[in-house]
Each structure stands twice: as structure tokens, then as C-alpha cells.
Enzyme design. Sequence first.
Site, PDB file in Angstrom:
ATOM      1  CB  SER A 591      -4.390  -0.175  -2.869  1.00  0.00           C
ATOM      2  OG  SER A 591      -4.925   0.603  -3.767  1.00  0.00           O
ATOM      3  CG  ASP A 666      -7.882   6.375   0.821  1.00  0.00           C
ATOM      4  OD1 ASP A 666      -7.319   6.866   0.079  1.00  0.00           O
ATOM      5  OD2 ASP A 666      -7.988   4.515   0.690  1.00  0.00           O
ATOM      6  CG  HIS A 698      -4.691   4.863   0.161  1.00  0.00           C
ATOM      7  ND1 HIS A 698      -5.150   4.702  -0.751  1.00  0.00           N
ATOM      8  CD2 HIS A 698      -3.318   4.076  -0.756  1.00  0.00           C
ATOM      9  CE1 HIS A 698      -5.493   3.005  -1.354  1.00  0.00           C
ATOM     10  NE2 HIS A 698      -4.721   3.023  -1.513  1.00  0.00           N
TER      11      HIS A 698
END
Length: 721
Positions: A591, A666, A698
Site C-alpha cells: 500500500s 482492490d 487490497h
Amino acid sequence: MKHLKFTLLICLFAAQTGFAQKKIELNEIWDGTFKTQVMQSANAMPKSNQFSRIEQLPSGAQVINIYDFKSLEKTKTAFDNSLFKDIESIDDYSFDKKEEQLLIGTNSRPIYRRSFSADYYIYNIKTGKLTPVANHSVMAPSFSNDGTKVAYAYKNNLFIYDITNQKTTQITQDGNKNQIVNGISDWVYEEEFGIVRMFEWSKNGDKIAYIKFDESQVPEYSMDVYGTDLYPSQNKFKYPKAGEKNAEVSLYIYDIQNSSSHQVDLSEFNDFYIPRIKWTNDNQYLSAQVINRHQNDIKLYFIDGNTQAKTLILNETDQAYVDIHDVNFFDDNQFIWTSERDGYNHLYHYDKNGKLINQVTNGSWEVTNYYGIDSKTKTLFYQSVERGSIYRDIYAINLNGKNKKQLSSALGTNNAVFSPDFDLYINTYSSVKTAPVYTLNKAQSGKIVKEVLNNKKLENTLKEYQLPEKEFIEIPAADGTLLNAWILKPSDFDTNKEYPVFMYQYSGPGSQQVADKWLDSNDYWHAMLTQKGYIIVTVDGRGTGFKGADFKKITQYELGKYEVEDQIEAAKYLGKMPYVNADRIGIWGWSYGGFMSTNCILKGNDVFKAAIAVAPVINWRYYDSIYTERYMKTPQENPTGYDSNSPFFFADQLKGRFLLIHGTADDNVHVQNSMAMIEALVQNNKNFDWLIYPDKNHGIYGGNTRLQLYTKMTDFILNNL
């Protein structure tokens, strides 16, 4: 003499066999081998001063058990799902205020990170009667304080179910997917303000306050869902990216008796957020926090539930941004406010009119959690980093800011769940050396009453693996600022050898990876890599949390500048150590950490040999409005800040080995980021590796997904670093 030689031979054999280091296998990380025993979440029951939790019986049945806080002994089973065929699993539950009824959710269906819908039932503990709230799944149901009604959301509208007459009243009529949302947060509020339910009962249950989101003008994002059918489908939802149109929000108060909604006048604001609403302990007044789009000017209002007139109670501004916190009201509507106004996160005491009475906590350290107040003794309880930013301790302090007392003693991470009367608390303690230990403690002294649960069995299991222990160190940034770091070395570490280094970080604003707490799955993976001859290092650079506002907010308007500089400088620092091979330094992250590792392999191409980026932001113009603009303003206002630190614009600088990973479903960091990066690398004729996971969000998990993912990353490291 012969006997002595024989004894030495046995000892040498034992050293080489019986005490050899057991190797971690990847499947062990995911199959529960290293799973910690946990005390399931304790949900406080204020009326009876007890707590409840879901437990699974050997038969497979799930029960909601109630425990006494003083003895920790079970007092009764409130619900047993084996007695009701409609409740296959207890996915969610809550008590009414009288603790006589339960709302039980089953067959839950996830929506985004925190939101879900489920089939909900009302269970009367005294009669044993189970009643469906509706004949369909609903979202975020909530009892009125008198326990006679349940409000819930369905298809973007709000409803009230009357338990007595079993009648349902629809409060709003205009809810429509991707256009109008009543009482439930839109995607960006849920993700960035951490809230789903956006409606609240008044104390007497005669009114409901709710937020309406008009997202009809918000740009739409679509994701292909591949599934197993002949043709894929599409999931379309409103996602406001940086600088784009946000949902227009409005605040309403619904009067139960008159069956009418009245809008609160917020016409003086333009392009704003309402991150929190909460009824005060005076039934007449609702509190609402209103913050501007730049998120550096927040106002707390008290709103008259009858007239909708609002009174400004508190206004706080910041040159960078103001973090959102819940307001904690006392019985007389005095309240605790959390603020960084003096440079560190602290607690402030206000009267009901918004007059500051005093700053309760003070010092060059941060309050990290507020647990509440013992109204009998006027004692506040909180968690902080007073013994150093990598530690957490529990403290008590008088409301006037005097007589502070440290309740926890063991150095590491302590967290607490207090009994409703604040006489006792359950402390969870862990460190890099000690797996989680749960104890019952006295609230006034911190003295341990009894141990509840430990993980000695796991610790004994891990002795076979001879895992390396994290060493906490400090690494200087280019400007001399000392950065927290930890280092893992192979158990057979030899100062005369040179080792490759693999760095792991996240680096997002206010985050922390360097903390004295027990291991997570990445720690076991990192330990496995040390067994293969790697040194693992994590550095919390400037912009991370718990070292004061100036340290955290230095990255304002330039996300990825100072954080990347610090990782590059740390790698150079490590490369000068005699036992580090400076030509074999890699980095990875997920991320924000993927954004960082991508930037590092590009801007630090003379330092890093390899990098892995999982679900990375590649261009901040692609990310959501609330998060991105909090730190960067809009792209229209700050184009240079966006472009000068987005790796998308530096694809031509790739020299080392690069692995890019993303899930197509995601909804948070869209796969669009990685697709754009892939195209930029292709057009610059760069050699790299990439891996796409169909229909994974995600977190990229499900079935063998994590095992396959980490197998791929392990092979990449072994072959390229």
C-alpha cells in the site's frame, strides 16, 4: 581419558543435531503453527458491570457468554445459536441498554473494509423469542435507548422497526444506489474517517439524527469482476479522487412523534465534511463536527434537536491538518477533547459551553488511547508513549491533571479494557520477547489480581526455531534526526561475514512499524529470510507517528519526499556497516509501503538492488480525496507536490530488479495504479516482474492466495538479492 573423549563426542553430536535451528516453512506462517492464543474481544455491559464475548463450543456451536469482571467467571450463556436453525453463525451482536435483548447478525455479506449487510434478529433473553428485524439483509441496526425500536439502513434508506407492534416505518424515501445514501457513510468516509453508521438515536429515543450523502455528481469507478461465469460483470461505485467532486453532505434530525425530518442549516459552509455526529447526554442536543475540505479547520457544534439551531462550542485550526477524534461526554455534558495543539497529542477538559477548563495531560509525548473516566473519583485512564515512542503504557490521572500514576510496569506494549465501573481492567501485554499475556488488574494501582491467559506454549514451540530477536536501534536521517529502527540478524550471525539487507517499511503519515510488541505474520516471514542469510531492517522515517506533530507533519504537501530520502539514507548508513554487503540491499512494502518501495528503487537506483511493491499508490492523483488532500491539498492547488514524488513519473530511472503486485478488485488502491506503472515501464523498455490477482481486494487473501503470494516474493528475493 577415554571416557572424557566419549563425553565430548556426545556433546558435540548433541550441539549439531538436537539443538540445530528448525527452519520456518512458509506454510507454517499461514496454517496456524504460530497462532497466538487470544482472549476474545470483551464487550462491556455497563448496566451489570459485566462483559460478553462470542465463544465456540467443541460441538461447533457458537454462544454469547457473559462474564463477571471481578471474578472473570462465566455468569450465564445469553445466546446459543445451536437452538435456532436460522442462525448458522453469529457474525455480529449488540445488547440493548437494559441488557435484556440482543441484536444478532448472521449470513453477513462484506461490502467494503468495514461495512457489511447481514440478516438480523432480535432475541429476547428472558422469553427466548427470536424475531427477524426484516425479511431481508440490513445494515448497521441499532436499538433505541429504551429498547423498544431498532433503526437500520436498507437500500440507502433508513427504517425503524417497532418491536412492540412489529411494524416498520420508512424514514427516508430518496435513497438510490450511486446517487443518494441516507444514514450510511459513502466509500471515502468509511475508509478515511473509519465510520459506517451515520445515524444516531437521541438519549430518550424520540429523535434520530442522520447524514445524507448526495453522490450523484461524484465520478464513478468500475471494477471488472471475473468470477467463474462465462462473462465477467462490473462493480461500479462512487469514488472521489483527489481534486474531484465529493458527495454533498447534509444533516437531518428525524422526529419520531411527528414522523418528520428537519434539515440543519449548514449553508455557510462550502465543500465540507461531517465526520462525526453524536447525541450529548442532554437529550435536547446533538453534537456535530464539521471540517473544511482541507481538513485544517474543525468546528464542534451543539444542535437543538427541536429547533435545529446550532451553537459553536469549539473551533480548532492547524497549519497542516486536524485529526478526527470522538468527543467523550460526561453526564453533565462536560467533555474530553483530543488535540495536537501544543505539538503533541493530549487530552483537554471543556465545560458544556465550550470553555476550556484545563489541559489534562501534558508533556513531550503522545496520548495514544483514551479509555474513559471514573465518575466517582474523577480519574481519567489513558494509554501513552511516555516511556518512549515504541512503547505503550496505561496511566491514571485526576481530571485536574494531577496525581498521575503509571499502572503498567512491563516495558513493551500494554493495552486495557476497563470494567464499566472502572474498578478493574484486563491488561494485554506483549513485547518482542513475550507473546501476549492477559491479566486482570486493579484500576487504582495497576496491581495484578490474576493471570487470565498466556502464550507460554507458543514461546516454547518457537524455541526450536531459535528466532532472532529484534534489536531496536536509531539511524540518523540526512538532517541528523534520529529515526527509530529495528534489525533482525541471522541467529548464526558472524561479524566477519557480509550479508544482504532486505528493508521493510510502510511510512504513511502517523503510522508506526517500529514498536516493541509481539510478532505478526510478516515478522515470521522476515525471520524465515534471516534463516536464509538475510538481515532484515525496518526504519520509521520522518512523517510517521508518535514523536510529535512536527515530526509527523513535515511531509505535508510533499508525500514521498522526506520518507523516501530517509529510506535511501538509512540504506546508505546500513551499507557502511562492516557486515553488510552494500551491493545487495533491497526494500519492500504494501500500500503506502508499496508506493515507497517503488520510489526507492527509482530514486535510489544506485542504492537498492531490488524492490517489491504490493498494491502501491503510483500516482496520488489516483487516490481518494479525503486522505490525499489532508496531506497534499488538491492537485489543482499543488501540482508539483503530486508529480515530483509519484513514481509514475520516474519509470525511466529503473535499474534494479522490481516486482509489482496488485489485486484487480482492490476498491481502495485501484489496480489502475499498477496498470499505469506497467505501461510507463513498458514504454521505457524496462525489464521487471508483475503479478496480478483476479478478484482480490487490497488485502490479497483467500484460500492459498497469501501462501502463493509470499512464495512468489520469497523466490524473487532469493533470485534477485
